[in-house]
Design a protein around this motif. Structure first.
Motif, PDB file in Angstrom:
ATOM      1  N   THR A 119       0.835  -1.202   0.000  1.00 57.23           N
ATOM      2  CA  THR A 119       0.000   0.000   0.000  1.00 57.23           C
ATOM      3  C   THR A 119       0.869   1.251   0.000  1.00 57.23           C
ATOM      4  O   THR A 119       2.058   1.214   0.338  1.00 57.23           O
ATOM      5  CB  THR A 119      -0.914   0.037   1.238  1.00 57.23           C
ATOM      6  N   ARG A 120       0.247   2.354  -0.373  1.00 57.80           N
ATOM      7  CA  ARG A 120       0.901   3.663  -0.285  1.00 57.80           C
ATOM      8  C   ARG A 120      -0.080   4.660   0.324  1.00 57.80           C
ATOM      9  O   ARG A 120      -1.293   4.393   0.387  1.00 57.80           O
ATOM     10  CB  ARG A 120       1.363   4.148  -1.660  1.00 57.80           C
ATOM     11  N   ASP A 121       0.428   5.787   0.760  1.00 60.63           N
ATOM     12  CA  ASP A 121      -0.416   6.856   1.297  1.00 60.63           C
ATOM     13  C   ASP A 121      -0.740   7.805   0.151  1.00 60.63           C
ATOM     14  O   ASP A 121       0.140   8.486  -0.374  1.00 60.63           O
ATOM     15  CB  ASP A 121       0.321   7.589   2.415  1.00 60.63           C
ATOM     16  N   TYR A 122      -2.005   7.848  -0.255  1.00 52.83           N
ATOM     17  CA  TYR A 122      -2.393   8.732  -1.351  1.00 52.83           C
ATOM     18  C   TYR A 122      -2.127  10.201  -1.025  1.00 52.83           C
ATOM     19  O   TYR A 122      -2.015  11.023  -1.938  1.00 52.83           O
ATOM     20  CB  TYR A 122      -3.887   8.568  -1.667  1.00 52.83           C
ATOM     21  N   LEU A 123      -2.087  10.540   0.256  1.00 57.52           N
ATOM     22  CA  LEU A 123      -1.883  11.925   0.678  1.00 57.52           C
ATOM     23  C   LEU A 123      -0.609  12.037   1.503  1.00 57.52           C
ATOM     24  O   LEU A 123      -0.604  12.648   2.572  1.00 57.52           O
ATOM     25  CB  LEU A 123      -3.101  12.418   1.470  1.00 57.52           C
ATOM     26  N   PHE A 124       0.455  11.450   1.001  1.00 58.65           N
ATOM     27  CA  PHE A 124       1.712  11.448   1.748  1.00 58.65           C
ATOM     28  C   PHE A 124       2.141  12.879   2.062  1.00 58.65           C
ATOM     29  O   PHE A 124       2.153  13.757   1.194  1.00 58.65           O
ATOM     30  CB  PHE A 124       2.810  10.753   0.938  1.00 58.65           C
ATOM     31  N   GLY A 125       2.471  13.110   3.326  1.00 55.25           N
ATOM     32  CA  GLY A 125       2.949  14.424   3.743  1.00 55.25           C
ATOM     33  C   GLY A 125       1.861  15.439   4.002  1.00 55.25           C
ATOM     34  O   GLY A 125       2.144  16.584   4.359  1.00 55.25           O
ATOM     35  N   ILE A 126       0.612  15.052   3.826  1.00 52.56           N
ATOM     36  CA  ILE A 126      -0.510  15.979   4.032  1.00 52.56           C
ATOM     37  C   ILE A 126      -1.232  15.594   5.316  1.00 52.56           C
ATOM     38  O   ILE A 126      -1.783  14.497   5.418  1.00 52.56           O
ATOM     39  CB  ILE A 126      -1.480  15.958   2.838  1.00 52.56           C
ATOM     40  N   GLY A 127      -1.225  16.496   6.294  1.00 52.05           N
ATOM     41  CA  GLY A 127      -1.874  16.245   7.575  1.00 52.05           C
ATOM     42  C   GLY A 127      -3.180  17.003   7.691  1.00 52.05           C
ATOM     43  O   GLY A 127      -3.665  17.625   6.740  1.00 52.05           O
ATOM     44  N   GLU A 128      -3.755  16.994   8.890  1.00 55.48           N
ATOM     45  CA  GLU A 128      -5.035  17.668   9.096  1.00 55.48           C
ATOM     46  C   GLU A 128      -4.921  19.183   8.949  1.00 55.48           C
ATOM     47  O   GLU A 128      -5.909  19.855   8.686  1.00 55.48           O
ATOM     48  CB  GLU A 128      -5.604  17.323  10.470  1.00 55.48           C
ATOM     49  N   ASP A 129      -3.692  19.736   9.111  1.00 53.11           N
ATOM     50  CA  ASP A 129      -3.515  21.168   8.884  1.00 53.11           C
ATOM     51  C   ASP A 129      -3.751  21.526   7.424  1.00 53.11           C
ATOM     52  O   ASP A 129      -3.957  22.692   7.085  1.00 53.11           O
ATOM     53  CB  ASP A 129      -2.116  21.617   9.308  1.00 53.11           C
ATOM     54  N   ARG A 130      -3.752  20.504   6.560  1.00 51.28           N
ATOM     55  CA  ARG A 130      -4.060  20.708   5.143  1.00 51.28           C
ATOM     56  C   ARG A 130      -5.268  19.872   4.738  1.00 51.28           C
ATOM     57  O   ARG A 130      -5.392  19.414   3.627  1.00 51.28           O
ATOM     58  CB  ARG A 130      -2.837  20.374   4.285  1.00 51.28           C
ATOM     59  N   GLN A 131      -6.189  19.677   5.676  1.00 53.40           N
ATOM     60  CA  GLN A 131      -7.521  19.097   5.429  1.00 53.40           C
ATOM     61  C   GLN A 131      -7.458  17.662   4.930  1.00 53.40           C
ATOM     62  O   GLN A 131      -8.184  17.256   4.031  1.00 53.40           O
ATOM     63  CB  GLN A 131      -8.300  19.966   4.435  1.00 53.40           C
ATOM     64  N   ARG A 132      -6.586  16.865   5.538  1.00 48.23           N
ATOM     65  CA  ARG A 132      -6.382  15.491   5.082  1.00 48.23           C
ATOM     66  C   ARG A 132      -7.683  14.693   5.051  1.00 48.23           C
ATOM     67  O   ARG A 132      -7.997  14.027   4.052  1.00 48.23           O
ATOM     68  CB  ARG A 132      -5.364  14.790   5.991  1.00 48.23           C
ATOM     69  N   SER A 133      -8.453  14.733   6.136  1.00 49.52           N
ATOM     70  CA  SER A 133      -9.673  13.910   6.193  1.00 49.52           C
ATOM     71  C   SER A 133     -10.645  14.283   5.097  1.00 49.52           C
ATOM     72  O   SER A 133     -11.266  13.417   4.470  1.00 49.52           O
ATOM     73  CB  SER A 133     -10.332  14.046   7.570  1.00 49.52           C
ATOM     74  N   ALA A 134     -10.785  15.582   4.850  1.00 51.16           N
ATOM     75  CA  ALA A 134     -11.703  16.017   3.793  1.00 51.16           C
ATOM     76  C   ALA A 134     -11.181  15.599   2.423  1.00 51.16           C
ATOM     77  O   ALA A 134     -11.949  15.172   1.551  1.00 51.16           O
ATOM     78  CB  ALA A 134     -11.896  17.532   3.856  1.00 51.16           C
ATOM     79  N   ARG A 135      -9.877  15.675   2.215  1.00 56.25           N
ATOM     80  CA  ARG A 135      -9.308  15.345   0.911  1.00 56.25           C
ATOM     81  C   ARG A 135      -9.424  13.854   0.599  1.00 56.25           C
ATOM     82  O   ARG A 135      -9.442  13.457  -0.574  1.00 56.25           O
ATOM     83  CB  ARG A 135      -7.850  15.808   0.840  1.00 56.25           C
ATOM     84  N   LEU A 136      -9.530  13.015   1.623  1.00 53.22           N
ATOM     85  CA  LEU A 136      -9.727  11.586   1.380  1.00 53.22           C
ATOM     86  C   LEU A 136     -11.055  11.304   0.676  1.00 53.22           C
ATOM     87  O   LEU A 136     -11.266  10.224   0.123  1.00 53.22           O
ATOM     88  CB  LEU A 136      -9.657  10.811   2.691  1.00 53.22           C
ATOM     89  N   THR A 137     -11.968  12.295   0.683  1.00 52.51           N
ATOM     90  CA  THR A 137     -13.245  12.148  -0.006  1.00 52.51           C
ATOM     91  C   THR A 137     -13.043  11.896  -1.498  1.00 52.51           C
ATOM     92  O   THR A 137     -13.932  11.356  -2.159  1.00 52.51           O
ATOM     93  CB  THR A 137     -14.107  13.407   0.212  1.00 52.51           C
TER      94      THR A 137
END
Length: 870
Positions: free
Chosen positions: A474-492
């Motif tokens: 597996t890989r992290d689709y949002l590598f380096g992006i945390g909640e300060d950059r709206q990670r949970s919303a971007r997972l949408t």
């Protein structure tokens, strides 16, 4: 992706040359230094050995694939693999390439699991040959089954996707044939007449479940249709997949798989039919009140798993719900929106329900240990959706946002303004997402000749954890992006995230905007003093704008080549403190920009300024800064989709001109993924603009600002229309056609200039409107824009500032103005090149070569020739 390039142009032979040329790229990729030499070896020998270590296999839970390790073990940072790029393109070319490049669409369809299935083709052929049952055959089959295996009464009837229209439904006389019906599904038919449909279904007095989903009648219906159905079917518990307020044992039993086609129940349900229920999924049932006699530990004493996601449950307080749920002593696993009906803290939910061992699929002890408040790890992936009728190209265009990756090319000269998108090959595209990945992927540009011209793009893959045979990679689709950059919303973009949370955020945002009212500022009648030199000589003007050098010919002004000698600095460059020091600009010189004018000339600041001052005026389309308000945008999108409204949006970079990196789309995943190419606003597209001879257009107005406090602004009599080249359409493939949806054509495209008086006359005739009325609405809107800036940003005021701005306006189909953007130091080539006439006031000719004479006369000499004060 930026690249440091060597100027030698000689082919790379040694590892030292490789590092010298690719040093910045290696650092940017994050590849451990211990793997740099191995990467060099594989690139120079073109070694693609992933197939010896990995296997791709289909997933059981939908059309997607996953990647498994086939080697016995693979240690962290022990190897690096090359991944080819199967498709590389610029977004505007995607549709054309899929159509024209042989085999591309078919390969992408297979890679993205949306290929045409041979079995489906056989099924379609069988249907064409009469393989699908007719409605009469379905009814005969149901009656026969009821006689053979039951009491002869049909209680559950599914007439789905049979092409039923209103006349056919009435002719079937279902209520006479099946008077004891408990459940009726008419999904996916062609029912349109609301009155006839209500009359027919309300004949079933014992009906408990009714599904009319995916019929045209629902697109036109309002709450009145639902109310009529519920009055006519007093026992109805499920209507269009949602619970009615009358829900009871039957509806809950249906969601617990107690009742269904094979066991529809009966008019009189037995004692305690839910006693054996251990798992209950009530997600997305439109439940407003959960405190109901059937939802109790007495009815379901063994309930251990409960899902209540996607329900507002706003009629119950959190404390009442906690009290209810505590009574379920066997309840161990709960899924609920957070924030939601139980509050906004996972920790508080677990503290209130101590019997829970799992919340939203996450171990309770881990939540408490990490003190996580918002928890949601049971996200279901978004999977490509298509129908058998969709062409393969359309399937790929829809599905590609789950697979795309992006980079921008740069050399020492400049950054490429248009981002490049690419799809990794089958191996790379099989890597699924994990918040705790065991591999990492990064794009890499290999330059075998030592320069950008020889570059070939790859992705590189390496293990970041120890992995053993059979493990999913597996890989992290949002590598380096945390909640300060709206990670949970971007997972949408890839997963079904809790809609309720986003809708709640949108509603709070919407309500806040509705509360704003900006009082109008008085029009200033006293002009600032005329700008003069102390000795009475001409004002010296420094400019880097060729049109001003050529056309500013009034004797009151003279051009100088030295900024430090000028009385007036008129430049296309930003004048900041650093520039002032570098060229010797002083506070005594006039400049053509106001402090903090970014509040109107940068698109995200413009929207923010207007929203702070006026909330959501009708002339500003709903606008979201994706860097700060992604959750609110997702909520708005979900509400529009839920209510059946148009969901076409336009994405614009904060500070790019000429529609660079601007995209029109109705795909939510695309909207979120496009954030990866730079900060953007997302604005509701004007899907029904006013058209001129069938084509889209916008208007460029010129605004002259003498003062912010008091506000003193003028509108030039010179404005011009910009026309699209192609007829306007909302056909989805047209969204890739620049010359259909955009109007800026004076940068390498075919420009169709039209004289403004001619346009106004023809437009009035075509639409039977008076331009004077439209013009007044535009003037009011432009004044409101600058009132907003003056109110929210009084620090803009500077007595040594005078400025000219371009204001771009579009008209909607009702001829109401819509603000597009405000431009600093606008390109006025057209104003200088073409003579025109004053639209109102006698048709006086305005010579193009006098345009800047008029502008400078207004701003510095307090003249009002060919301008009107706003």
């Amino acid at each position: 992706m930026s690249a440091a390039t060597a100027s030698t142009g000689s082919r790379i032979q040694t590892y030292e040359d490789f590092v010298k040329v690719h040093g910045l790229l290696l650092a940017a990729s994050g590849l451990p230094q211990s793997l740099h030499f191995k990467l060099f070896e594989k690139l120079t020998s073109e070694t693609f050995d992933g197939g010896a270590h990995f296997a791709i296999e289909p997933c059981e839970d939908g059309p997607q694939r996953r990647l498994l390790l086939t080697s016995e073990t693979m240690a962290k940072d022990s190897n690096v693999f090359l991944i080819d790029h199967a498709w590389t393109f610029r977004l505007s070319d995607a549709y054309k390439q899929l159509q024209e490049v042989p085999g591309l669409a078919q390969r992408m369809a297979a890679l993205m699991c949306v290929e045409v299935d041979d079995d489906d083709g056989g099924l379609e052929q069988a249907v064409e040959n009469g393989g699908r049952m007719t409605v009469e055959e379905v009814l005969e089959s149901e009656i026969r089954n009821a006689r053979e295996s039951g009491d002869g009464f049909v209680r559950w009837l599914e007439l789905e996707e049979l092409g039923l229209d209103d006349a056919t439904l009435l002719s079937l006389d279902l209520s006479t044939k099946f008077p004891d019906l408990l459940a009726l599904s008419l999904c996916g038919n062609k029912l349109e007449n609301q009155q006839k449909l209500v009359e027919e279904v309300t004949k079933f007095k014992n009906l408990k479940g009714l599904w009319l989903n995916n019929n045209p009648v629902l697109e036109k219906s309002d709450c009145g249709m639902e109310d009529s159905v519920l009055r006519g079917c007093p026992k109805l518990e499920i209507y269009n997949s949602r619970f009615t307020r009358n829900f009871g044992v039957w509806a809950v039993g249906f969601c617990a798989d107690v009742y269904g086609k094979d066991n529809p129940g009966s008019g009189l349900l037995g004692d305690l039919p839910l006693q054996s229920v251990t798992s209950l999924d009530l997600s997305n049932r439109g439940i407003h009140n959960l405190i109901n006699k059937v939802f109790s530990p007495f009815e379901m004493p063994n309930l251990s798993y409960l899902n209540i996601r996607g329900n507002p449950i706003e009629e119950n307080s959190a404390s009442d719900l906690f009290g209810l749920l505590k009574a379920f002593y066997c309840l161990q696993s709960l899924e609920v929106d957070i924030p939601g009906p139980l509050g906004d803290s996972a920790v508080e939910i677990l503290e209130s329900l101590p019997t829970l061992s799992s919340l939203n699929g996450v171990d309770a002890s881990k939540i408490l240990e990490a003190e996580k408040h918002v928890v949601d790890s049971m996200l279901q992936p978004r999977l490509p959706e298509w129908t058998a009728e969709d062409p393969v190209v359309d399937r790929v265009l829809n599905a590609m946002w789950f697979y795309l990756m992006t980079y921008r090319l740069a050399d020492e000269e400049k950054l490429d303004e248009t981002p490049v998108w690419y799809v990794m090959d089958e191996l790379g595209s099989a890597l699924r997402h994990s918040d705790e990945p065991n591999f990492r992927v990064a794009p890499f540009l290999f330059m075998p000749e030592g320069n950008l011209a020889s570059a070939v793009s790859f992705s590189i893959l390496w293990p970041t954890q120890n992995v053993k045979k059979g493990d999913e990679c597996t890989r992290d689709y949002l590598f380096g992006i945390g909640e300060d950059r709206q990670r949970s919303a971007r997972l949408t973009a890839w997963f079904h995230t809790p809609q309720h949370y986003f809708i709640q955020e949108y509603e709070k945002h919407f309500n806040k905007l509705q509360s704003k009212i900006l009082p109008s500022l008085p029009v200033n009648s006293s002009a600032p003093s005329v700008v003069r030199c102390g000795d009475g000589s001409a004002l010296r003007v420094y400019t880097d704008i060729p049109q001003i050098e050529e056309f500013l010919t009034r004797p009151e002004f003279v051009i100088t080549n030295e900024p430090k000698d000028a009385d007036i600095i008129w430049t296309s460059m930003q004048i900041d403190e650093e520039m002032k020091k570098a060229v010797g600009i002083t506070d005594q010189q006039y400049v053509n920009q106001f402090p903090f004018e970014a509040c109107i000339v940068m698109k995200h600041h413009l929207a923010d300024t207007i929203q702070k001052a006026q909330g959501s005026p009708g002339w500003l389309q709903p606008t979201y800064n994706l860097e700060t308000h992604l959750s609110q945008l997702i909520g708005d999108y979900c509400v529009r989709k839920r209510d059946g409204h148009n969901n076409l949006w336009i994405l614009k970079p904060w500070n790019m001109a000429r529609t660079i990196d601007t995209t029109v789309t109705d795909n939510l995943s695309a909207i979120i993924r496009l954030m990866e190419t730079g900060p953007k606003i997302c604005q509701k597209y004007i899907e029904h603009p006013a058209l001129f001879q069938g084509k889209k257009f916008d208007l460029r107005y010129i605004v002259l600002v003498r003062s912010i406090n008091p506000l003193e602004i003028f509108l030039s009599d010179v404005f011009w229309v910009r026309l699209a080249n192609n007829p306007y359409t909302l056909e989805k493939h047209s969204l890739f056609e620049y010359e259909t949806h955009f109007t800026v054509m004076n940068y390498g495209r075919r420009l169709n200039h039209m004289n403004t008086p001619e346009f106004v006359s023809e437009f009035e005739k075509e639409h039977q409107v008076k331009w004077l009325d439209i013009h007044q609405r535009v003037k009011n809107m432009i004044r409101s824009v600058f009132e907003s800036a003056a109110s929210v940003h009084p620090e803009m005021h500077d007595p040594k500032s005078r400025a000219m701005y371009g204001v771009d306006v579009m008209l909607d189909a009702a001829f109401q103005p819509k603000l597009l953007e405000v431009t600093y130091c606008p390109d006025c080539m057209r104003a200088c090149k073409y003579d025109t006439e004053v639209i109102f006031g006698g048709g006086e000719t305005i010579r193009g070569r006098d345009f800047f004479n008029v502008v400078f006369g207004c701003l510095f000499l307090n003249e009002t020739v060919n301008v009107s004060q706003l």
